[in-house]
Scaffold this motif. Sequence first.
Motif, mmCIF file in Angstrom:
data_model
loop_
_atom_site.group_PDB
_atom_site.id
_atom_site.type_symbol
_atom_site.label_atom_id
_atom_site.label_comp_id
_atom_site.label_asym_id
_atom_site.label_seq_id
_atom_site.Cartn_x
_atom_site.Cartn_y
_atom_site.Cartn_z
ATOM 1 N N LEU A 1 0.820 -1.210 0.000
ATOM 2 C CA LEU A 1 0.000 0.000 0.000
ATOM 3 C C LEU A 1 0.857 1.266 0.000
ATOM 4 N N ALA A 2 2.105 1.129 0.431
ATOM 5 C CA ALA A 2 2.975 2.305 0.484
ATOM 6 C C ALA A 2 3.844 2.457 -0.761
ATOM 7 N N LYS A 3 4.202 1.347 -1.389
ATOM 8 C CA LYS A 3 5.158 1.439 -2.487
ATOM 9 C C LYS A 3 4.728 0.699 -3.740
ATOM 10 N N GLY A 4 3.629 0.006 -3.670
ATOM 11 C CA GLY A 4 3.210 -0.778 -4.816
ATOM 12 C C GLY A 4 3.783 -2.184 -4.747
ATOM 13 N N GLY B 1 -5.458 2.197 3.142
ATOM 14 C CA GLY B 1 -5.532 2.096 1.685
ATOM 15 C C GLY B 1 -6.309 0.875 1.238
ATOM 16 N N CYS B 2 -6.818 0.940 0.026
ATOM 17 C CA CYS B 2 -7.631 -0.143 -0.519
ATOM 18 C C CYS B 2 -6.787 -0.983 -1.473
ATOM 19 N N ILE C 1 -7.723 -3.250 -3.489
ATOM 20 C CA ILE C 1 -8.333 -3.393 -4.818
ATOM 21 C C ILE C 1 -7.902 -2.229 -5.705
ATOM 22 N N ALA C 2 -7.890 -1.036 -5.136
ATOM 23 C CA ALA C 2 -7.445 0.126 -5.904
ATOM 24 C C ALA C 2 -5.971 -0.015 -6.267
ATOM 25 N N GLY D 1 2.358 0.324 -12.667
ATOM 26 C CA GLY D 1 2.963 1.039 -11.553
ATOM 27 C C GLY D 1 4.313 1.603 -11.946
ATOM 28 N N ALA E 1 7.376 1.561 -10.303
ATOM 29 C CA ALA E 1 8.565 0.733 -10.084
ATOM 30 C C ALA E 1 8.726 -0.306 -11.186
ATOM 31 N N CYS F 1 -0.544 7.988 -5.321
ATOM 32 C CA CYS F 1 -1.028 7.826 -3.946
ATOM 33 C C CYS F 1 -0.759 6.424 -3.421
ATOM 34 N N TYR F 2 -0.905 5.437 -4.291
ATOM 35 C CA TYR F 2 -0.687 4.058 -3.871
ATOM 36 C C TYR F 2 0.758 3.595 -4.069
ATOM 37 N N GLN F 3 1.649 4.557 -4.292
ATOM 38 C CA GLN F 3 3.070 4.219 -4.386
ATOM 39 C C GLN F 3 3.894 5.369 -3.833
ATOM 40 N N GLU F 4 3.325 6.008 -2.817
ATOM 41 C CA GLU F 4 3.882 7.274 -2.308
ATOM 42 C C GLU F 4 5.360 7.177 -1.967
ATOM 43 N N ARG F 5 5.752 6.048 -1.396
ATOM 44 C CA ARG F 5 7.130 5.914 -0.922
ATOM 45 C C ARG F 5 8.158 5.937 -2.036
ATOM 46 N N LEU F 6 7.702 5.834 -3.276
ATOM 47 C CA LEU F 6 8.636 5.794 -4.399
ATOM 48 C C LEU F 6 9.042 7.186 -4.858
ATOM 49 N N ILE G 1 -11.670 3.758 -10.843
ATOM 50 C CA ILE G 1 -11.197 2.486 -10.302
ATOM 51 C C ILE G 1 -12.220 1.374 -10.518
ATOM 52 N N THR H 1 -11.655 -1.871 -12.783
ATOM 53 C CA THR H 1 -11.686 -3.172 -12.115
ATOM 54 C C THR H 1 -12.732 -4.098 -12.727
#
Lengths: 206, 206
Positions: A24-27, A111-112, A114-115, B27, B29, B118-123, B178, B182
């Motif tokens: 959820l944080a980095k993919g 975080g979701c 599924i998203a 994504g 990465a 948002c779903y890979q913020e740490r990158l 989304i 999906t």
Amino acid sequence: MFRKATKGQETRERLLSIAETAVLAKGFAATSIEEVIAEAGITKSGFFYHFADKNALAHEMLQRYVVANDQVFEQTFGRAAELSDDPLQRFLIGLKLLAETMADLPNGHPGCLIASVCYQERLFDRTVLQLTADSVRKWNAYFHEHIAAIAAVYPPSEPVDLDQLSAMMSCIVDGGIIMGKTLGDTTILPQQILLFRSYIKLLFAR
Amino acid sequence: MFRKATKGQETRERLLSIAETAVLAKGFAATSIEEVIAEAGITKSGFFYHFADKNALAHEMLQRYVVANDQVFEQTFGRAAELSDDPLQRFLIGLKLLAETMADLPNGHPGCLIASVCYQERLFDRTVLQLTADSVRKWNAYFHEHIAAIAAVYPPSEPVDLDQLSAMMSCIVDGGIIMGKTLGDTTILPQQILLFRSYIKLLFAR
DNA sequence: GCCAAAACTGTACCAGCGGTACAGGCAAAT
DNA sequence: ATTTGCCTGTACCGCTGGTACAGTTTTGGC
């Protein structure tokens, strides 16, 4: 007799939990097996004892997430059902409880999944994607049940497609999660849920 | 005199476009520079001539996306403003136009880069995350303007927080994208936009 | 307390990626 | 004629995700 959780199942759980947070944080792609096992205090071989490959991890992670989400919904709206017999009141109470639950999460909704999968679809095999689609459909059907029961008693003040209205629920939640995370504002998700609740009230409670 | 798009700018554009498609599918990465340059028909050295590193690519990609999105909104609601003077009618027309635009996308909306980030913020570094947050705030403010103008003329049929209502717009769109992706259903996003429109009507047009 | 299954560890290995460095080449603009 | 912009070609490196497989310890049921 219930099966006692074995040590292996505990390790699996730990791995899945760590992986979920990381994903959820980095993919998914950037979530290295290396870091997961480091945090779990296990070796790479140990990891592959539990999961055939990274895709297997993804699959179980998703299943776990879906089950947990199901439980939240059933618990929340189950509790609401205890508090009222009226379908509209039940749903409104349920939405309020859900908003409170979301507001009580200390760091906001994590975080979701599924998203997350949706924005990395090409990384997963068909079974994983099928799982996400099925889950969304199930939730849509779940909310449709509630809303159809309301509409059967209270005619909507304006013609509205109940399928779309049911889908709106999940859209609001997913959208609220993203905006909350992006702005670093944990109040957005619960507020959006309450706003959806307000719409339901306006539609049916007049 | 307008500057003619130089060859370098065209190449940049191509790289950004290819990267965006890839990022939305796999994504950030998992999007390798290697594959981007392969599709663009350029060498690695050529890539690094345009972008200092991968993060620079991400930054420009996002800027490009935000600008394009701004243009869609301004164009859509600008056209709506030509068709009516009434703030409510303007907004309703704009929402309908937007829904139509979304419905006309052949393969559905390709995805929201802000949600992807948002779903890979740490990158990403702070400047990229700042860019996403600022954009969301800007869009919220943009819709708030429209909605406040409406509320000034038409008192809402139920008390409602205008900030939350403005935010709902983006939530619905992101959520709709989304769910559409999906479920593989391109009608969901436009329908959800129209449902939001219906809510606005119910709130203000009575 | 024995034994088989479960739950790992250790080691070795590889392809591919992000990134660097640097020496050019080619075409258009000035 | 020369500069500038836009690249190509080559060579290289450290890191890590991922695979394979043989061996070892721990656990639970009897």
